[in-house]
Motif scaffolding. Structure first.
Motif, PDB file in Angstrom:
ATOM      1  N   PRO A 174      -0.633  16.943 -16.171  1.00  0.00           N
ATOM      2  CA  PRO A 174      -0.531  17.819 -15.003  1.00  0.00           C
ATOM      3  C   PRO A 174      -1.167  17.134 -13.797  1.00  0.00           C
ATOM      4  CG  PRO A 174      -2.331  18.531 -16.389  1.00  0.00           C
ATOM      5  CD  PRO A 174      -1.644  17.419 -17.137  1.00  0.00           C
ATOM      6  N   PRO A 175      -1.105  17.748 -12.593  1.00  0.00           N
ATOM      7  CA  PRO A 175      -1.625  17.090 -11.386  1.00  0.00           C
ATOM      8  C   PRO A 175      -3.079  16.651 -11.472  1.00  0.00           C
ATOM      9  CG  PRO A 175      -0.235  18.934 -10.788  1.00  0.00           C
ATOM     10  CD  PRO A 175      -0.368  18.981 -12.277  1.00  0.00           C
ATOM     11  N   VAL A 176      -3.937  17.438 -12.142  1.00  0.00           N
ATOM     12  CA  VAL A 176      -5.337  17.045 -12.212  1.00  0.00           C
ATOM     13  C   VAL A 176      -5.491  15.741 -12.993  1.00  0.00           C
ATOM     14  CG1 VAL A 176      -5.878  18.321 -14.344  1.00  0.00           C
ATOM     15  CG2 VAL A 176      -7.676  17.898 -12.625  1.00  0.00           C
ATOM     16  N   VAL A 177      -4.587  15.481 -13.926  1.00  0.00           N
ATOM     17  CA  VAL A 177      -4.617  14.229 -14.687  1.00  0.00           C
ATOM     18  C   VAL A 177      -3.932  13.112 -13.909  1.00  0.00           C
ATOM     19  CG1 VAL A 177      -3.858  13.072 -16.802  1.00  0.00           C
ATOM     20  CG2 VAL A 177      -4.745  15.403 -16.912  1.00  0.00           C
ATOM     21  N   THR A 178      -2.724  13.377 -13.410  1.00  0.00           N
ATOM     22  CA  THR A 178      -1.987  12.321 -12.708  1.00  0.00           C
ATOM     23  C   THR A 178      -2.730  11.887 -11.447  1.00  0.00           C
ATOM     24  OG1 THR A 178      -0.658  13.995 -11.553  1.00  0.00           O
ATOM     25  CG2 THR A 178       0.252  13.061 -13.567  1.00  0.00           C
TER      26      THR A 178
ATOM     27  N   LYS B 204     -11.523  24.821  -8.837  1.00  0.00           N
ATOM     28  CA  LYS B 204     -11.983  25.248 -10.161  1.00  0.00           C
ATOM     29  C   LYS B 204     -13.001  24.252 -10.681  1.00  0.00           C
ATOM     30  CE  LYS B 204      -7.354  27.059 -11.125  1.00  0.00           C
ATOM     31  NZ  LYS B 204      -6.164  26.952 -11.987  1.00  0.00           N
ATOM     32  N   ASP B 205     -14.131  24.759 -11.155  1.00  0.00           N
ATOM     33  CA  ASP B 205     -15.200  23.887 -11.655  1.00  0.00           C
ATOM     34  C   ASP B 205     -14.713  23.002 -12.793  1.00  0.00           C
ATOM     35  OD1 ASP B 205     -16.917  24.945  -9.829  1.00  0.00           O
ATOM     36  OD2 ASP B 205     -17.847  26.376 -11.214  1.00  0.00           O
ATOM     37  N   ASN B 206     -13.871  23.541 -13.665  1.00  0.00           N
ATOM     38  CA  ASN B 206     -13.381  22.765 -14.798  1.00  0.00           C
ATOM     39  C   ASN B 206     -12.632  21.517 -14.329  1.00  0.00           C
ATOM     40  OD1 ASN B 206     -14.438  24.612 -16.541  1.00  0.00           O
ATOM     41  ND2 ASN B 206     -12.482  25.528 -17.146  1.00  0.00           N
ATOM     42  N   ASN B 207     -11.793  21.683 -13.330  1.00  0.00           N
ATOM     43  CA  ASN B 207     -11.019  20.552 -12.838  1.00  0.00           C
ATOM     44  C   ASN B 207     -11.904  19.520 -12.150  1.00  0.00           C
ATOM     45  OD1 ASN B 207      -8.708  21.662 -13.840  1.00  0.00           O
ATOM     46  ND2 ASN B 207      -7.905  22.363 -11.880  1.00  0.00           N
ATOM     47  N   VAL B 208     -12.932  19.983 -11.463  1.00  0.00           N
ATOM     48  CA  VAL B 208     -13.874  19.057 -10.842  1.00  0.00           C
ATOM     49  C   VAL B 208     -14.546  18.194 -11.910  1.00  0.00           C
ATOM     50  CG1 VAL B 208     -16.037  18.868  -9.558  1.00  0.00           C
ATOM     51  CG2 VAL B 208     -14.277  20.488  -8.811  1.00  0.00           C
ATOM     52  N   LEU B 209     -14.933  18.822 -13.023  1.00  0.00           N
ATOM     53  CA  LEU B 209     -15.561  18.070 -14.111  1.00  0.00           C
ATOM     54  C   LEU B 209     -14.594  17.062 -14.721  1.00  0.00           C
ATOM     55  CD1 LEU B 209     -17.603  20.847 -15.969  1.00  0.00           C
ATOM     56  CD2 LEU B 209     -18.507  18.904 -14.672  1.00  0.00           C
TER      57      LEU B 209
ATOM     58  N   ASP C 152      -2.000  30.517 -11.361  1.00  0.00           N
ATOM     59  CA  ASP C 152      -3.106  29.609 -11.643  1.00  0.00           C
ATOM     60  C   ASP C 152      -2.706  28.501 -12.605  1.00  0.00           C
ATOM     61  OD1 ASP C 152      -4.798  31.038 -10.077  1.00  0.00           O
ATOM     62  OD2 ASP C 152      -5.533  32.315 -11.717  1.00  0.00           O
ATOM     63  N   ASP C 153      -1.449  28.481 -13.002  1.00  0.00           N
ATOM     64  CA  ASP C 153      -1.036  27.610 -14.101  1.00  0.00           C
ATOM     65  C   ASP C 153      -0.734  26.193 -13.633  1.00  0.00           C
ATOM     66  OD1 ASP C 153      -0.653  27.233 -16.770  1.00  0.00           O
ATOM     67  OD2 ASP C 153       1.472  27.766 -16.735  1.00  0.00           O
ATOM     68  N   VAL C 154      -1.555  25.693 -12.737  1.00  0.00           N
ATOM     69  CA  VAL C 154      -1.290  24.383 -12.167  1.00  0.00           C
ATOM     70  C   VAL C 154      -1.544  23.256 -13.152  1.00  0.00           C
ATOM     71  CG1 VAL C 154      -3.293  23.259 -11.098  1.00  0.00           C
ATOM     72  CG2 VAL C 154      -1.313  23.799  -9.740  1.00  0.00           C
ATOM     73  N   THR C 155      -2.373  23.525 -14.180  1.00  0.00           N
ATOM     74  CA  THR C 155      -2.674  22.481 -15.138  1.00  0.00           C
ATOM     75  C   THR C 155      -2.146  22.791 -16.524  1.00  0.00           C
ATOM     76  OG1 THR C 155      -4.819  23.506 -15.553  1.00  0.00           O
ATOM     77  CG2 THR C 155      -4.753  21.739 -13.935  1.00  0.00           C
ATOM     78  N   ALA C 156      -1.225  23.728 -16.617  1.00  0.00           N
ATOM     79  CA  ALA C 156      -0.695  24.089 -17.926  1.00  0.00           C
ATOM     80  C   ALA C 156       0.177  22.984 -18.482  1.00  0.00           C
ATOM     81  CB  ALA C 156       0.125  25.369 -17.811  1.00  0.00           C
ATOM     82  N   PRO C 157       0.108  22.721 -19.814  1.00  0.00           N
ATOM     83  CA  PRO C 157       0.982  21.715 -20.392  1.00  0.00           C
ATOM     84  C   PRO C 157       2.412  22.213 -20.394  1.00  0.00           C
ATOM     85  CG  PRO C 157      -0.188  22.891 -22.116  1.00  0.00           C
ATOM     86  CD  PRO C 157      -0.737  23.385 -20.809  1.00  0.00           C
ATOM     87  N   MET C 158       3.355  21.284 -20.338  1.00  0.00           N
ATOM     88  CA  MET C 158       4.750  21.670 -20.311  1.00  0.00           C
ATOM     89  C   MET C 158       5.286  21.795 -21.719  1.00  0.00           C
ATOM     90  SD  MET C 158       6.321  19.529 -17.181  1.00  0.00           S
ATOM     91  CE  MET C 158       6.538  18.104 -18.215  1.00  0.00           C
ATOM     92  N   GLU C 159       6.266  22.622 -21.852  1.00  0.00           N
ATOM     93  CA  GLU C 159       6.964  22.732 -23.121  1.00  0.00           C
ATOM     94  C   GLU C 159       7.906  21.555 -23.276  1.00  0.00           C
ATOM     95  OE1 GLU C 159       4.821  25.766 -24.221  1.00  0.00           O
ATOM     96  OE2 GLU C 159       6.437  24.923 -25.463  1.00  0.00           O
ATOM     97  N   PRO C 160       8.260  21.161 -24.512  1.00  0.00           N
ATOM     98  CA  PRO C 160       9.167  20.037 -24.704  1.00  0.00           C
ATOM     99  C   PRO C 160      10.458  20.243 -23.922  1.00  0.00           C
ATOM    100  CG  PRO C 160       8.203  20.717 -26.787  1.00  0.00           C
ATOM    101  CD  PRO C 160       7.787  21.730 -25.771  1.00  0.00           C
ATOM    102  N   GLY C 161      10.862  19.191 -23.211  1.00  0.00           N
ATOM    103  CA  GLY C 161      12.118  19.244 -22.464  1.00  0.00           C
ATOM    104  C   GLY C 161      11.951  19.722 -21.047  1.00  0.00           C
TER     105      GLY C 161
END
Length: 502
Positions: A170-174, A412-417, A477-486
């Motif tokens: 997701p964007p926080v990773v990329t 979000k604090d989690n994303n900052v970490l 809020d689902d900006v960092t949710a994993p995507m489903e296959p496909g």
């Protein structure tokens, strides 16, 4: 930086070209975002002169990275100057072929993005280890080539499964990974700026640093005060002017041109038939995994920059091109190939997004492999001049990552970490190169790549903080949710598309 600004309607936010997207693009933009026939800018062809000069810029940006591994490995094997030239030409030739596979594509092979492929530096350490453990140095290159063939073939078969990891980006990773790519490359530019030989007395001299600074200033001035075509080839002009400025200082060496042959072909298996040693194969398979991880991150980064996000299908095709190019490379005496992050910065800065421009660059690489004299022309550019241009190129990649992070929910604090720890892990090899000195050599292949370690850390931390045991979130809020296959990667980023309009 304006290098990564989006068009008003966020063209390319879906993997398929949108015929309605390009007409709304800003006509004053540097990019050729207005597309005839509804083509995405990635699929456009440009006027011949612009194609050639822009393609040559890509070659200049990555030349040093392509020729360094064969020079290092060839010297360790004890090759003569003539054989070293041959090995270098072979690497240029195979890099061109791999670039064709990546940009033009055949069947399900090739990301069809403006990617330059070349020899990956991640393989240098294990290749040197093979040289050290081979009794007869004449067998070292055949053993290396055999290991690369096997690793490339296995990687090709694994590409479809490896590409499924895209849902964990997701964007926080990329954003973190893209930033790390730029930050990891900046020390390369700083090293170039100090001179060609770290062991020389004049390494880091004021002459070298002045030439690097002059080149940087030239590029910046051209980007600031020119428009259109000249602005887009600012890096190439900066390299030419910087080289001319270096002549009075005696830094420019024209001997590679005078000593080079006009025609030369990389004879198949010139150094002997490939040999297959288990230890070497295992080492190169580890390198292949590292290379595939970095290529995945590079494709995600470039997809963001050209506004054509890389989905699972695109990444699978890109990994097939990388691995097939690697498997075929030893046939012509080349090494393992991978996407070059250096050129992502050039795309980000010039906004020339056409994959055919990079294909033209691949054509130059092939010609340079067939004509050592042509290859030597790029070799004339002094290393400090390359360093000055590299600051702009590699810094542009880091800036692109920061722009992605801004839209990744850092409130979000989690994303900052996630970002904080992943960046810290990723810059360890840069700030403390001996940090992993006590680890086994095989482990150091992975750990010494800040891009790979930072990428793995970001993915794992995102899973821990945002998914495993996390409460259900609202859709907004689902900006960092994993995507489903496909699912397409752009679907996970819908939240950031709307703010792009001004």
């Amino acid at each position: 930086m304006a290098a990564t600004s989006r068009s008003d309607n966020d063209a390319g936010s879906t993997p398929a070209p949108d015929p309605a997207a390009d007409p709304a693009a800003d006509p004053a933009s540097d990019s050729d975002s207005s597309s005839a026939g509804g083509k995405h800018p990635v699929d456009e062809t440009l006027p011949p002169l612009k194609m050639m000069t822009s393609g040559l810029q890509h070659v200049a940006a990555m030349y040093a990275g392509v020729v360094a591994p064969p020079l290092i490995v060839g010297a360790a094997v004890g090759l003569s100057a003539t054989e070293l030239t041959f090995l270098t030409g072979a690497s240029l030739f195979t890099a061109g072929l791999a670039t064709f596979l990546q940009t033009l594509g055949i069947w399900k092979i090739g990301a069809r993005l403006p990617f330059v492929n070349g020899v990956t530096f991640a393989g240098v350490a294990p290749m040197l280890a093979v040289v050290d453990t081979t009794d007869d140095k004449a067998d070292a290159l055949p053993v290396i080539f055999g290991a690369i063939i096997v690793a490339g073939a296995l990687g090709f078969l694994a590409a479809p499964w490896f590409s499924k990891l895209v849902r964990f980006f997701p964007p926080v990773v990329t954003g973190t990974v893209i930033t790390l790519i730029g930050v990891s490359l900046l020390p390369v530019a700083f090293g170039w700026a100090q001179g060609p030989n770290p062991g020389a007395d004049d390494y880091g001299s004021t002459t070298y640093l002045t030439l690097a600074a002059a080149t940087l200033v030239i590029v910046l001035l051209l980007r600031r005060f020119t428009r259109g075509f000249v602005k887009q080839i600012a890096v190439l002009i900066g390299l030419v002017v910087g080289t001319l400025l270096a002549v009075p200082f005696g830094v420019t060496d024209f001997s590679p041109v005078t000593d080079a042959a006009i025609v030369g072909f990389p004879t198949p298996f010139h150094f002997g038939a490939p040999q297959f040693a288990v230890a070497a194969i295992i080492s190169m398979c580890v390198v292949m995994l590292v290379s595939m991880t970095e290529s995945t991150a590079d494709m995600l980064a470039l997809g963001e920059i050209v506004e054509k996000p890389a989905d699972e299908k695109t990444i699978a095709a890109g990994l097939r091109a990388d691995t097939l190019g690697s498997a075929l490379s030893p046939l012509f005496n080349g090494f393992m190939c991978s996407a070059f992050a250096q050129n992502i910065g050039l795309v980000a800065m010039t906004r020339i997004r056409s994959r055919y421009v990079v294909a033209v660059g691949g054509g130059f690489l092939v010609l340079m492999g067939l004509c050592p004299m042509a290859a030597s022309l790029i070799a004339v550019v002094p290393r400090p001049v390359l360093g000055g241009a590299g600051v702009v190129l590699f810094g542009s990649v880091a800036a692109s990552g920061i722009q992605t992070l801004v839209k990744a929910g850092l409130e979000k604090d989690n994303n900052v970490l996630i970002v904080a720890v992943s960046l810290a892990v990723g810059i360890i090899p840069i700030t403390a190169p001996e940090f992993y000195h006590a680890f086994p050599e095989t482990a150091k292949i992975i750990l010494d790549s800040g891009i790979s370690t930072g990428c793995v850390a970001a993915v794992l931390l995102n899973l821990v903080f945002n998914h495993i045991g996390a409460p259900a979130r609202r859709e907004s809020d689902d900006v960092t949710a994993p995507m489903e296959p496909g699912e397409e990667i752009s679907d996970a980023r819908t939240a950031k598309a709307a703010p792009a309009a001004h």
